[in-house]
Design a protein around this motif. Structure first.
Motif, PDB file in Angstrom:
ATOM      1  N   LEU A  44     146.513  77.529 -55.037  1.00 51.75           N
ATOM      2  CA  LEU A  44     147.009  78.467 -54.030  1.00 51.75           C
ATOM      3  C   LEU A  44     146.288  79.814 -54.128  1.00 51.75           C
ATOM      4  CD1 LEU A  44     150.876  77.843 -54.100  1.00 51.75           C
ATOM      5  CD2 LEU A  44     149.160  76.826 -52.585  1.00 51.75           C
ATOM      6  N   HIS A  45     146.041  80.260 -55.355  1.00 53.17           N
ATOM      7  CA  HIS A  45     145.340  81.532 -55.588  1.00 53.17           C
ATOM      8  C   HIS A  45     143.935  81.470 -55.015  1.00 53.17           C
ATOM      9  CE1 HIS A  45     144.237  85.275 -57.356  1.00 53.17           C
ATOM     10  NE2 HIS A  45     143.506  84.763 -58.331  1.00 53.17           N
ATOM     11  N   TRP A  46     143.248  80.348 -55.225  1.00 53.66           N
ATOM     12  CA  TRP A  46     141.874  80.170 -54.724  1.00 53.66           C
ATOM     13  C   TRP A  46     141.866  80.132 -53.198  1.00 53.66           C
ATOM     14  CZ3 TRP A  46     139.467  76.153 -51.988  1.00 53.66           C
ATOM     15  CH2 TRP A  46     138.073  76.186 -51.950  1.00 53.66           C
ATOM     16  N   ILE A  47     142.812  79.425 -52.603  1.00 55.37           N
ATOM     17  CA  ILE A  47     142.887  79.334 -51.142  1.00 55.37           C
ATOM     18  C   ILE A  47     143.209  80.694 -50.526  1.00 55.37           C
ATOM     19  CG2 ILE A  47     144.242  78.380 -49.228  1.00 55.37           C
ATOM     20  CD1 ILE A  47     144.470  75.782 -50.796  1.00 55.37           C
ATOM     21  N   ASP A  48     144.103  81.422 -51.163  1.00 56.80           N
ATOM     22  CA  ASP A  48     144.563  82.705 -50.621  1.00 56.80           C
ATOM     23  C   ASP A  48     143.443  83.742 -50.575  1.00 56.80           C
ATOM     24  OD1 ASP A  48     146.817  84.308 -49.651  1.00 56.80           O
ATOM     25  OD2 ASP A  48     146.559  85.464 -51.489  1.00 56.80           O
ATOM     26  N   TYR A  49     142.375  83.533 -51.328  1.00 53.06           N
ATOM     27  CA  TYR A  49     141.237  84.455 -51.325  1.00 53.06           C
ATOM     28  C   TYR A  49     140.505  84.423 -49.984  1.00 53.06           C
ATOM     29  CZ  TYR A  49     136.878  86.688 -52.848  1.00 53.06           C
ATOM     30  OH  TYR A  49     135.785  87.512 -52.971  1.00 53.06           O
ATOM     31  N   ALA A  50     140.463  83.250 -49.346  1.00 52.63           N
ATOM     32  CA  ALA A  50     139.825  83.107 -48.030  1.00 52.63           C
ATOM     33  C   ALA A  50     140.587  82.055 -47.232  1.00 52.63           C
ATOM     34  CB  ALA A  50     138.356  82.719 -48.174  1.00 52.63           C
ATOM     35  N   PRO A  51     141.809  82.362 -46.826  1.00 50.58           N
ATOM     36  CA  PRO A  51     142.687  81.351 -46.218  1.00 50.58           C
ATOM     37  C   PRO A  51     142.141  80.741 -44.927  1.00 50.58           C
ATOM     38  CG  PRO A  51     143.583  83.575 -45.963  1.00 50.58           C
ATOM     39  CD  PRO A  51     142.445  83.679 -46.913  1.00 50.58           C
ATOM     40  N   GLU A  52     141.379  81.505 -44.152  1.00 52.40           N
ATOM     41  CA  GLU A  52     140.880  80.980 -42.882  1.00 52.40           C
ATOM     42  C   GLU A  52     139.965  79.777 -43.086  1.00 52.40           C
ATOM     43  OE1 GLU A  52     140.535  84.065 -43.895  1.00 52.40           O
ATOM     44  OE2 GLU A  52     141.927  85.219 -42.652  1.00 52.40           O
ATOM     45  N   SER A  53     139.138  79.824 -44.117  1.00 55.62           N
ATOM     46  CA  SER A  53     138.184  78.735 -44.358  1.00 55.62           C
ATOM     47  C   SER A  53     138.652  77.737 -45.407  1.00 55.62           C
ATOM     48  CB  SER A  53     136.836  79.313 -44.793  1.00 55.62           C
ATOM     49  OG  SER A  53     136.988  80.085 -45.983  1.00 55.62           O
ATOM     50  N   ARG A  54     139.637  78.128 -46.223  1.00 57.75           N
ATOM     51  CA  ARG A  54     140.010  77.273 -47.352  1.00 57.75           C
ATOM     52  C   ARG A  54     141.328  76.526 -47.187  1.00 57.75           C
ATOM     53  NH1 ARG A  54     138.358  81.027 -52.650  1.00 57.75           N
ATOM     54  NH2 ARG A  54     136.087  80.972 -52.297  1.00 57.75           N
ATOM     55  N   SER A  55     142.174  76.943 -46.258  1.00 59.85           N
ATOM     56  CA  SER A  55     143.495  76.324 -46.116  1.00 59.85           C
ATOM     57  C   SER A  55     143.396  74.814 -45.895  1.00 59.85           C
ATOM     58  CB  SER A  55     144.260  76.972 -44.959  1.00 59.85           C
ATOM     59  OG  SER A  55     144.551  78.323 -45.256  1.00 59.85           O
ATOM     60  N   LYS A  56     142.375  74.395 -45.150  1.00 57.00           N
ATOM     61  CA  LYS A  56     142.220  72.974 -44.842  1.00 57.00           C
ATOM     62  C   LYS A  56     141.919  72.127 -46.079  1.00 57.00           C
ATOM     63  CE  LYS A  56     137.345  73.783 -43.785  1.00 57.00           C
ATOM     64  NZ  LYS A  56     136.310  73.793 -42.719  1.00 57.00           N
ATOM     65  N   HIS A  57     141.504  72.784 -47.171  1.00 57.31           N
ATOM     66  CA  HIS A  57     141.115  72.045 -48.379  1.00 57.31           C
ATOM     67  C   HIS A  57     142.314  71.657 -49.251  1.00 57.31           C
ATOM     68  CE1 HIS A  57     137.054  72.729 -47.294  1.00 57.31           C
ATOM     69  NE2 HIS A  57     136.995  74.000 -47.667  1.00 57.31           N
ATOM     70  N   ILE A  58     143.520  72.041 -48.873  1.00 59.21           N
ATOM     71  CA  ILE A  58     144.688  71.729 -49.684  1.00 59.21           C
ATOM     72  C   ILE A  58     144.845  70.227 -49.877  1.00 59.21           C
ATOM     73  CG2 ILE A  58     146.244  71.755 -47.693  1.00 59.21           C
ATOM     74  CD1 ILE A  58     147.116  72.866 -51.278  1.00 59.21           C
ATOM     75  N   ALA A  59     144.504  69.439 -48.838  1.00 53.13           N
ATOM     76  CA  ALA A  59     144.647  67.987 -48.933  1.00 53.13           C
ATOM     77  C   ALA A  59     143.622  67.373 -49.889  1.00 53.13           C
ATOM     78  CB  ALA A  59     144.504  67.357 -47.548  1.00 53.13           C
ATOM     79  N   MET A  60     142.506  68.038 -50.113  1.00 52.47           N
ATOM     80  CA  MET A  60     141.489  67.544 -51.037  1.00 52.47           C
ATOM     81  C   MET A  60     141.803  67.956 -52.471  1.00 52.47           C
ATOM     82  SD  MET A  60     138.042  68.242 -48.787  1.00 52.47           S
ATOM     83  CE  MET A  60     137.005  67.358 -49.954  1.00 52.47           C
ATOM     84  N   LEU A  61     142.447  69.109 -52.636  1.00 55.51           N
ATOM     85  CA  LEU A  61     142.738  69.624 -53.968  1.00 55.51           C
ATOM     86  C   LEU A  61     144.054  69.089 -54.526  1.00 55.51           C
ATOM     87  CD1 LEU A  61     141.619  73.305 -53.347  1.00 55.51           C
ATOM     88  CD2 LEU A  61     140.472  71.649 -54.828  1.00 55.51           C
ATOM     89  N   LEU A  62     145.007  68.826 -53.653  1.00 58.74           N
ATOM     90  CA  LEU A  62     146.332  68.411 -54.109  1.00 58.74           C
ATOM     91  C   LEU A  62     146.305  67.128 -54.943  1.00 58.74           C
ATOM     92  CD1 LEU A  62     149.189  69.512 -53.924  1.00 58.74           C
ATOM     93  CD2 LEU A  62     149.578  68.059 -51.922  1.00 58.74           C
ATOM     94  N   PRO A  63     145.475  66.120 -54.607  1.00 55.54           N
ATOM     95  CA  PRO A  63     145.453  64.911 -55.456  1.00 55.54           C
ATOM     96  C   PRO A  63     144.973  65.162 -56.881  1.00 55.54           C
ATOM     97  CG  PRO A  63     144.434  64.477 -53.329  1.00 55.54           C
ATOM     98  CD  PRO A  63     144.625  65.956 -53.421  1.00 55.54           C
ATOM     99  N   LYS A  64     144.268  66.277 -57.089  1.00 61.00           N
ATOM    100  CA  LYS A  64     143.783  66.611 -58.434  1.00 61.00           C
ATOM    101  C   LYS A  64     144.879  67.241 -59.284  1.00 61.00           C
ATOM    102  CE  LYS A  64     139.755  65.490 -56.803  1.00 61.00           C
ATOM    103  NZ  LYS A  64     139.153  64.159 -57.101  1.00 61.00           N
ATOM    104  N   VAL A  65     145.941  67.713 -58.626  1.00 61.13           N
ATOM    105  CA  VAL A  65     147.082  68.297 -59.337  1.00 61.13           C
ATOM    106  C   VAL A  65     148.019  67.172 -59.737  1.00 61.13           C
ATOM    107  CG1 VAL A  65     148.988  69.936 -59.219  1.00 61.13           C
ATOM    108  CG2 VAL A  65     146.878  70.385 -57.939  1.00 61.13           C
TER     109      VAL A  65
END
Length: 290
Positions: free
Chosen positions: A125-146
């Motif tokens: 969430l911290h990484w996404i919040d740094y550039a939410p416009e371009s990074r928000s869509k990546h949550i689905a790619m990062l979540l399986p790693k958690v």
């Protein structure tokens, strides 16, 4: 390259030594690598390795990524990030500059040293919040790693399942369902099959950076051959399955080069004058000939 760096290269050629500082080490390393001055490359790498800290480890790791001559330093910087991940998150501005692929690689590692898996989700969430416009869509790619199956149920329900980014991304829905399966162990009415492989990934414990071994000793009034390992990250004891070994109590132990040595001991019948070596990788005992 600058005149000062060229001067240092020439100085090293004649004297075999130069003064390496925080201000010149990166430029000097680039020049030494360009001119194939291997001794100077090694000296710069040793300087950077000795200065590794939570603030600069990501930068050093990224800087040496394309240097074949710095592969050892690159590997050590990676290990430093994994071992000190929670400290890195608190102080490193370089963390926010990671690419998606670099962040995925870090949080996917079994060796990532975190006491609670919640830390990994907060890092995403911290990484996404740094550039939410371009990074928000990546949550689905990062979540399986958690590894959501390792979280407390309260945190998962209140902070992950109900997170706005997760709820708005349709690709996250099957991940949340599988995480609930891993956490609560109940069947759910789904349109498609539950991925057992994903469930395993979500609930697989990360490797601890250190363990406590309890070898032998007394159990139920007599010596035992049992070995147990305590994982501080997961706060649990695990039995280590080994070949049959004689019960042993009152022995001395020492750790050297990833081997555990047991000296002497007592099995309730005789006192030992031998030394046994435990290989933690193969989980086998070997007699040491003195």
């Amino acid at each position: 390259m600058s005149r000062n760096i060229m001067s240092l290269i020439i100085q090293y050629a004649y004297t075999g030594s130069v003064l390496i500082t925080e201000d010149n080490v990166l430029e000097l390393l680039l020049a030494a690598d360009q001119f194939l001055v291997s001794g100077l490359v090694d000296a710069c790498c040793q300087f950077l390795e000795s200065s590794l800290c939570p603030e600069n480890c990501i930068g050093i790791c990224m800087f040496t990524e394309d240097f074949h001559s710095c592969s050892k330093l690159h590997h050590k910087a990676k290990l430093y990030i994994l071992k000190h991940f929670e400290e890195v998150l608190q102080v490193s501005e370089e963390f926010l500059e990671l690419s998606l692929e670099q962040l995925e690689e870090i949080i996917d590692k079994d060796e990532l040293n975190v006491k609670q898996e919640e830390v990994v989700f907060e890092a995403v969430l911290h990484w996404i919040d740094y550039a939410p416009e371009s990074r928000s869509k990546h949550i689905a790619m990062l979540l399986p790693k958690v590894r959501m199956g390792l979280m407390t149920s309260d945190y998962f329900i209140n902070n992950v399942k109900s997170n706005a980014l997760v709820m708005e991304n349709e690709a996250c829905a099957p991940l949340i369902i599988n995480a609930m399966k891993a956490l609560f162990e109940f069947d759910m009415d789904l349109d498609g099959p539950i991925s057992l492989e994903l469930i395993h990934q979500l609930a697989r414990p990360r490797l601890p950076s250190a363990i406590l071994l309890a070898i032998g000793g007394w159990s139920s009034g007599s010596p035992t051959n049992m070995i147990e390992a305590y994982d501080a990250n997961a706060d649990r004891w695990v039995k280590v399955a080994l070949e049959d070994e004689r019960p042993r109590a009152y022995h001395g132990t020492a750790v050297l080069d990833e081997f555990v040595y047991c000296v002497g001991g007592y099995d309730s019948v005789e006192y030992f004058n031998s030394v046994r070596k435990l290989d933690l990788i193969t989980q086998t005992w070997h007699e040491i000939v003195l």
